[in-house]
Design an enzyme around this catalytic site. Sequence first.
Site, PDB file in Angstrom:
ATOM      1  CE  LYS A 116      12.742 -38.913 -50.892  1.00 37.16           C
ATOM      2  NZ  LYS A 116      13.258 -39.715 -51.244  1.00 37.16           N
ATOM      3  CE  LYS A 158      16.835 -30.730 -49.517  1.00 32.56           C
ATOM      4  NZ  LYS A 158      17.711 -31.075 -50.546  1.00 32.56           N
ATOM      5  N   GLY A 164      12.747 -35.127 -55.214  1.00 33.02           N
ATOM      6  CA  GLY A 164      12.863 -35.278 -56.801  1.00 33.02           C
ATOM      7  C   GLY A 164      12.309 -33.523 -56.741  1.00 33.02           C
ATOM      8  CE  LYS A 201      25.245 -22.327 -45.408  1.00 32.91           C
ATOM      9  NZ  LYS A 201      25.610 -21.718 -44.992  1.00 32.91           N
ATOM     10  CE  LYS A 237      17.082 -35.674 -62.480  1.00 36.52           C
ATOM     11  NZ  LYS A 237      16.905 -37.020 -62.001  1.00 36.52           N
ATOM     12  CD  GLU A 288      15.203 -37.204 -53.933  1.00 32.01           C
ATOM     13  OE1 GLU A 288      15.183 -37.177 -54.477  1.00 32.01           O
ATOM     14  OE2 GLU A 288      15.724 -36.543 -52.921  1.00 32.01           O
ATOM     15  CG  ASN A 290      15.760 -41.270 -57.258  1.00 35.93           C
ATOM     16  OD1 ASN A 290      14.661 -40.915 -56.673  1.00 35.93           O
ATOM     17  ND2 ASN A 290      16.459 -40.667 -58.080  1.00 35.93           N
ATOM     18  NE  ARG A 292      11.956 -42.279 -61.010  1.00 33.47           N
ATOM     19  CZ  ARG A 292      12.380 -41.508 -60.001  1.00 33.47           C
ATOM     20  NH1 ARG A 292      12.238 -41.897 -58.552  1.00 33.47           N
ATOM     21  NH2 ARG A 292      13.111 -40.544 -59.789  1.00 33.47           N
ATOM     22  CB  VAL A 295      13.008 -40.453 -67.340  1.00 34.19           C
ATOM     23  CG1 VAL A 295      13.289 -39.371 -68.782  1.00 34.19           C
ATOM     24  CG2 VAL A 295      11.795 -40.340 -66.648  1.00 34.19           C
TER      25      VAL A 295
HETATM   26  C1  MV4 Z   1      19.176 -28.987 -52.603  1.00 33.92           C
HETATM   27  C2  MV4 Z   1      19.179 -27.212 -52.840  1.00 33.92           C
HETATM   28  C3  MV4 Z   1      20.262 -27.415 -52.511  1.00 33.92           C
HETATM   29  N1  MV4 Z   1      20.327 -27.416 -50.933  1.00 33.92           N
HETATM   30  N2  MV4 Z   1      18.749 -29.253 -50.978  1.00 33.92           N
HETATM   31  C4  MV4 Z   1      16.451 -30.507 -56.045  1.00 33.92           C
HETATM   32  C5  MV4 Z   1      16.165 -31.755 -56.560  1.00 33.92           C
HETATM   33  C6  MV4 Z   1      16.279 -32.661 -54.827  1.00 33.92           C
HETATM   34  N3  MV4 Z   1      16.285 -34.562 -55.677  1.00 33.92           N
HETATM   35  C7  MV4 Z   1      16.807 -31.994 -54.331  1.00 33.92           C
HETATM   36  N4  MV4 Z   1      16.834 -30.686 -55.160  1.00 33.92           N
HETATM   37  C8  MV4 Z   1      17.415 -29.999 -54.431  1.00 33.92           C
HETATM   38  N5  MV4 Z   1      18.628 -29.907 -53.307  1.00 33.92           N
HETATM   39  C9  MV4 Z   1      20.044 -28.509 -50.872  1.00 33.92           C
HETATM   40  N6  MV4 Z   1      20.814 -28.779 -49.457  1.00 33.92           N
HETATM   41  C10 MV4 Z   1      19.306 -27.264 -54.388  1.00 33.92           C
HETATM   42  C11 MV4 Z   1      18.346 -28.286 -55.521  1.00 33.92           C
HETATM   43  C12 MV4 Z   1      17.269 -28.174 -56.390  1.00 33.92           C
HETATM   44  C13 MV4 Z   1      18.498 -28.535 -57.847  1.00 33.92           C
HETATM   45  C14 MV4 Z   1      19.205 -29.834 -57.802  1.00 33.92           C
HETATM   46  C15 MV4 Z   1      20.081 -30.425 -58.728  1.00 33.92           C
HETATM   47  C16 MV4 Z   1      19.336 -29.619 -60.338  1.00 33.92           C
HETATM   48  C17 MV4 Z   1      18.663 -28.966 -59.894  1.00 33.92           C
HETATM   49  C18 MV4 Z   1      17.844 -28.078 -58.815  1.00 33.92           C
HETATM   50  C19 MV4 Z   1      16.777 -26.812 -59.296  1.00 33.92           C
HETATM   51  C20 MV4 Z   1      16.703 -26.581 -57.892  1.00 33.92           C
HETATM   52  C21 MV4 Z   1      16.784 -26.749 -56.907  1.00 33.92           C
END
Ligand code: MV4
Length: 451
Positions: A116, A158, A164, A201, A237, A288, A290, A292, A295
């Site tokens: 990432k 992260k 994911g 952030k 999801k 990010e 994906n 693939r 779903v």
């Molecule tokens: C974040 C975020 C807030 N700020 N990054 C969750 C899935 C992964 N692909 C990245 N995710 C998140 N990254 C920053 N800088 C909040 C989430 C996140 C989230 C994102 C989309 C849908 C649901 C979520 C639930 C919790 C956190």
Amino acid sequence: MFSKILVANRGEIAVRIIRACKELGIRTVAIYSEADRNSLPVRLADEAICVGPPRPEQSYLNIPHIVSAAEIADVDGIHPGYGFLSQNAHFAEICESCNITFIGPSAQTMRLMGDKIAAKDLMRKSGIPIIPGSMAAIKTKEDALKTARRIRYPIIVKAAAGGGGRGMRVCHNDVRLVSALMTCQVEAEASFGNGDVFVEKYLEEPRHIEFQILADRYGRIIHLGERDCTIQRRHQKLIEESPSPAVDAKLRRKMGELAVRAAKAANYHSVGTVEFLLDKDGAFYFIEMNTRIQVEHPVTEMVTGVDLIKEQICVAAGESLSMKQDDLHLEGWAIECRINAEDPSNGFAPSPGRILELQVPGGRGVRLDTHIFSGYEIPAFYDSLLAKLIVAGKTRQDAIRVMQRALEEFVIEPIHTTIPLHRQIFSDPTFWRGQISTNYIDRFLQQGEAE
Ligand code: MV4
């Protein structure tokens, strides 16, 4: 074109891939674990080979066994589906070295997007907006604190090899940041064999908007609009829709162009998804990619009329893209509910067991992607997805009405499923208004508790 494809997966996606192969006139080989001997993909495929005991490490993740099955069956392609080996660059390389086409992007692209930090760096250099944060792996607490001075709290830590939502931690002050850094590094090393972490952030209550990409081996890349996957619980999801209630034509054009640019920068071929977070002010950031089929791909199929699995197979076989960006138009509205064998009233505990009574929804605008049947025994070894209920309507309101009607028809007994939860969500005025963020499900569940 391929003459025979091995489907290196199970459940509904294995069924989905076998169906696409049949329509393309390609023979199919199912692989299965001892727990899936009597499964639907085994029945539907032309051939089936057992690759090991129920535990995924011993069967669906067992590369030597799967490659041996592919050699014995003499296939010319392997479709990995989602999960399992679908994003495993090493597996893709082994397939290619055996002269079997891995139906997905190149191993190099998968490896790059799997990191990432490297993915984010590539996107920054390509002019794609990214969330402010550390530009490299954070090694020391001094590194972390210095970045914190610059971007301020809240901050999210992260794992570079995560994705994911795995291995993430939110913090609001220096003390928490330093401890989150340590735990994240240790956890990332243990789960992914790569302890690199980065910080950025933390965006509060964003929406998760992802763009579907389709690319051939000759650099032609198009997008098929967005999916809104904001309704999640613990990064699983629950509901996905296309288009997004938060994206208008102008924003779609802008985000779509950047998604295509992201895929170009990654040298992408096959189907893929570029994920963005969209905040309340309409600002969006790449998070990010994906590498693939996902779903939730059917919602895109319902509004574009494109069969993504067929396209994925055709481009893997070396065909060039027949569609141009301007040929694509989103029509109507599609929504998907994930029907899991889980008990929402008991913390989403898994609910394995035998299905004794099954009544499936149908009628106008209803599609059900599933591997279950009456008498099916749900194994305890795999993820709990039983079915994807997908509906299409003229408008969002129309699609919601179709979904409500379909959810009422749907009976799966005696196991617990997410059907009752979906019925509740679809009668929630907040959901109807489309005013949702990533906190929606937690709030919704808390409301239910308070009542
Ligand atoms: C974040 C975020 C807030 N700020 N990054 C969750 C899935 C992964 N692909 C990245 N995710 C998140 N990254 C920053 N800088 C909040 C989430 C996140 C989230 C994102 C989309 C849908 C649901 C979520 C639930 C919790 C956190």
